[in-house]
Each structure stands twice: as C-alpha cells, then as structure tokens.
Design a protein around this motif. Structure first.
Motif, mmCIF file in Angstrom:
data_model
loop_
_atom_site.group_PDB
_atom_site.id
_atom_site.type_symbol
_atom_site.label_atom_id
_atom_site.label_comp_id
_atom_site.label_asym_id
_atom_site.label_seq_id
_atom_site.Cartn_x
_atom_site.Cartn_y
_atom_site.Cartn_z
ATOM 1 N N ASN A 1 0.808 -1.220 0.000
ATOM 2 C CA ASN A 1 0.000 0.000 0.000
ATOM 3 C C ASN A 1 0.843 1.272 0.000
ATOM 4 O O ASN A 1 0.457 2.276 0.579
ATOM 5 N N LEU A 2 1.992 1.219 -0.638
ATOM 6 C CA LEU A 2 2.869 2.371 -0.721
ATOM 7 C C LEU A 2 2.355 3.304 -1.818
ATOM 8 O O LEU A 2 2.153 2.884 -2.956
ATOM 9 N N ALA A 3 2.125 4.554 -1.471
ATOM 10 C CA ALA A 3 1.568 5.522 -2.412
ATOM 11 C C ALA A 3 2.583 5.888 -3.493
ATOM 12 O O ALA A 3 3.786 5.956 -3.238
ATOM 13 N N TYR A 4 2.093 6.129 -4.695
ATOM 14 C CA TYR A 4 2.934 6.539 -5.820
ATOM 15 C C TYR A 4 3.735 7.782 -5.446
ATOM 16 O O TYR A 4 4.938 7.865 -5.727
ATOM 17 N N ASN A 5 3.090 8.762 -4.826
ATOM 18 C CA ASN A 5 3.772 10.002 -4.451
ATOM 19 C C ASN A 5 4.907 9.746 -3.476
ATOM 20 O O ASN A 5 5.933 10.433 -3.513
ATOM 21 N N THR A 6 4.738 8.771 -2.601
ATOM 22 C CA THR A 6 5.796 8.418 -1.652
ATOM 23 C C THR A 6 6.997 7.861 -2.405
ATOM 24 O O THR A 6 8.139 8.233 -2.132
ATOM 25 N N VAL A 7 6.746 6.966 -3.345
ATOM 26 C CA VAL A 7 7.831 6.397 -4.147
ATOM 27 C C VAL A 7 8.538 7.507 -4.914
ATOM 28 O O VAL A 7 9.772 7.567 -4.955
ATOM 29 N N HIS A 8 7.778 8.400 -5.503
ATOM 30 C CA HIS A 8 8.361 9.512 -6.260
ATOM 31 C C HIS A 8 9.220 10.391 -5.351
ATOM 32 O O HIS A 8 10.322 10.816 -5.739
ATOM 33 N N THR A 9 8.769 10.666 -4.150
ATOM 34 C CA THR A 9 9.532 11.473 -3.193
ATOM 35 C C THR A 9 10.836 10.778 -2.811
ATOM 36 O O THR A 9 11.895 11.409 -2.757
ATOM 37 N N ILE A 10 10.769 9.477 -2.558
ATOM 38 C CA ILE A 10 11.970 8.718 -2.205
ATOM 39 C C ILE A 10 12.962 8.749 -3.369
ATOM 40 O O ILE A 10 14.166 8.942 -3.176
ATOM 41 N N LEU A 11 12.473 8.565 -4.590
ATOM 42 C CA LEU A 11 13.350 8.616 -5.758
ATOM 43 C C LEU A 11 13.995 9.995 -5.904
ATOM 44 O O LEU A 11 15.171 10.103 -6.248
ATOM 45 N N LYS A 12 13.239 11.044 -5.642
ATOM 46 C CA LYS A 12 13.786 12.409 -5.708
ATOM 47 C C LYS A 12 14.895 12.574 -4.677
ATOM 48 O O LYS A 12 15.953 13.135 -4.980
ATOM 49 N N ARG A 13 14.692 12.063 -3.464
ATOM 50 C CA ARG A 13 15.734 12.144 -2.422
ATOM 51 C C ARG A 13 16.985 11.375 -2.840
ATOM 52 O O ARG A 13 18.105 11.849 -2.657
ATOM 53 N N LEU A 14 16.785 10.172 -3.378
ATOM 54 C CA LEU A 14 17.919 9.363 -3.827
ATOM 55 C C LEU A 14 18.651 10.047 -4.981
ATOM 56 O O LEU A 14 19.880 10.001 -5.056
ATOM 57 N N TYR A 15 17.899 10.687 -5.875
ATOM 58 C CA TYR A 15 18.493 11.427 -6.988
ATOM 59 C C TYR A 15 19.316 12.597 -6.462
ATOM 60 O O TYR A 15 20.450 12.826 -6.897
ATOM 61 N N ASP A 16 18.762 13.334 -5.514
ATOM 62 C CA ASP A 16 19.460 14.482 -4.935
ATOM 63 C C ASP A 16 20.747 14.054 -4.219
ATOM 64 O O ASP A 16 21.706 14.818 -4.163
ATOM 65 N N LYS A 17 20.769 12.845 -3.678
ATOM 66 C CA LYS A 17 21.957 12.303 -3.004
ATOM 67 C C LYS A 17 22.950 11.682 -3.993
ATOM 68 O O LYS A 17 24.025 11.240 -3.601
ATOM 69 N N GLY A 18 22.583 11.622 -5.259
ATOM 70 C CA GLY A 18 23.451 11.031 -6.265
ATOM 71 C C GLY A 18 23.449 9.508 -6.272
ATOM 72 O O GLY A 18 24.344 8.885 -6.836
ATOM 73 N N LEU A 19 22.430 8.909 -5.668
ATOM 74 C CA LEU A 19 22.366 7.450 -5.576
ATOM 75 C C LEU A 19 21.611 6.798 -6.721
ATOM 76 O O LEU A 19 21.749 5.600 -6.950
ATOM 77 N N VAL A 20 20.789 7.575 -7.420
ATOM 78 C CA VAL A 20 20.095 7.064 -8.609
ATOM 79 C C VAL A 20 20.263 8.052 -9.748
ATOM 80 O O VAL A 20 20.502 9.249 -9.530
ATOM 81 N N LEU A 21 20.154 7.541 -10.955
ATOM 82 C CA LEU A 21 20.186 8.352 -12.158
ATOM 83 C C LEU A 21 18.804 8.331 -12.773
ATOM 84 O O LEU A 21 18.089 7.323 -12.671
ATOM 85 N N ARG A 22 18.420 9.417 -13.404
ATOM 86 C CA ARG A 22 17.088 9.509 -14.014
ATOM 87 C C ARG A 22 17.225 9.510 -15.525
ATOM 88 O O ARG A 22 17.952 10.322 -16.093
ATOM 89 N N ASP A 23 16.559 8.573 -16.166
ATOM 90 C CA ASP A 23 16.494 8.514 -17.624
ATOM 91 C C ASP A 23 15.167 9.121 -18.030
ATOM 92 O O ASP A 23 14.119 8.661 -17.598
ATOM 93 N N VAL A 24 15.212 10.160 -18.857
ATOM 94 C CA VAL A 24 13.987 10.834 -19.269
ATOM 95 C C VAL A 24 13.586 10.344 -20.651
ATOM 96 O O VAL A 24 14.371 10.385 -21.591
ATOM 97 N N ASP A 25 12.362 9.879 -20.746
ATOM 98 C CA ASP A 25 11.800 9.423 -22.012
ATOM 99 C C ASP A 25 10.473 10.144 -22.166
ATOM 100 O O ASP A 25 9.448 9.701 -21.654
ATOM 101 N N GLY A 26 10.505 11.294 -22.836
ATOM 102 C CA GLY A 26 9.294 12.109 -22.917
ATOM 103 C C GLY A 26 9.001 12.694 -21.548
ATOM 104 O O GLY A 26 9.869 13.220 -20.887
ATOM 105 N N ARG A 27 7.767 12.571 -21.087
ATOM 106 C CA ARG A 27 7.390 13.081 -19.772
ATOM 107 C C ARG A 27 7.592 12.038 -18.691
ATOM 108 O O ARG A 27 7.496 12.318 -17.512
#
Length: 127
Positions: free
Chosen positions: A45-71
C-alpha cells in the motif's frame, strides 16, 4: 506506507528503510524502472507520491540516475550495492579518530569465510 504492527496499529517505515527498499528493487534488475514499476514491486500500500519522493531524495543524493523518455522518467542505480557499501565503509573510517583501530575491530568480527576472502584480496596466503 503503513504496515500493521504487533498490536494491530499502523506502523510507518522510516525514510531510510524506504530508500533501502527502493535501491534493492533497482539493484534487482538491469533495466531502469519508473516510480509505478517500483511501487508495484514494493507493494504494501505504498503511495505513488511516496515512491516519487523517495526517488527524488535518492536522486538528490546522487544514488540514482534519471532517464527521461518524454514526460515519463525511469530510474536506475548510480552505483551497485557493493560500491555503495564500500563507500559507506570509507566514509565511516574517515569520520573516526583512529581508522586503524576501527579496522582492527572490524576484522576481528569477520567470519572465517570473510577473513579468507580478505586475505585473498590483499594478496596474502590462504590457510
């Protein structure tokens, strides 16, 4: 984000625990994953917004890379688990007042298998 505890009450996972779960999910595949993919893998029951927030934190820490494909963005780990662990170990040694003493304490806690692997890595003779 809530789980049921031993007394039937909802418990929340800490941000660190969620970050670890997201990283473990990303390490388990060779493909970049969207927040929706990760949400589906983690479940609970993990909310999509929660996952997105965690990914943003990991991105800001340099732990994940973001591949952009359109939007739509997909994420992949910047480092594998071993690299991240080794980095954390180096940082811990750098923070302490006596890194040699810390290494001595660490080595005395190794299993025989880990000790043998360390000997091989250091070029020493095995027993």
């Amino acid at each position: 984000m809530a789980r049921t505890g031993p007394h039937g009450r909802a418990e929340r996972r800490s941000a660190g625990e969620l970050e670890s779960e997201v990283l473990a999910t990303l390490w388990a595949t060779d493909e970049a994953l969207t927040p929706a993919d990760i949400q589906g893998e983690i479940g609970g029951n993990l909310a999509y917004n929660t996952v997105h927030t965690i990914l943003k934190r990991l991105y800001d820490k340099g732990l994940v890379l973001r591949d952009v494909d359109g939007r739509r963005g997909a994420y992949r780990p910047a480092k594998n688990a071993a690299e991240l662990t080794a980095e954390a170990m180096h940082e811990a040694l750098d923070r302490g007042p006596d890194p040699i003493a810390a290494l001595q304490q660490f080595v005395t806690g190794l299993s025989p298998h880990e000790e043998e692997a360390l000997r091989v890595l250091l070029g020493g003779s095995g027993m």
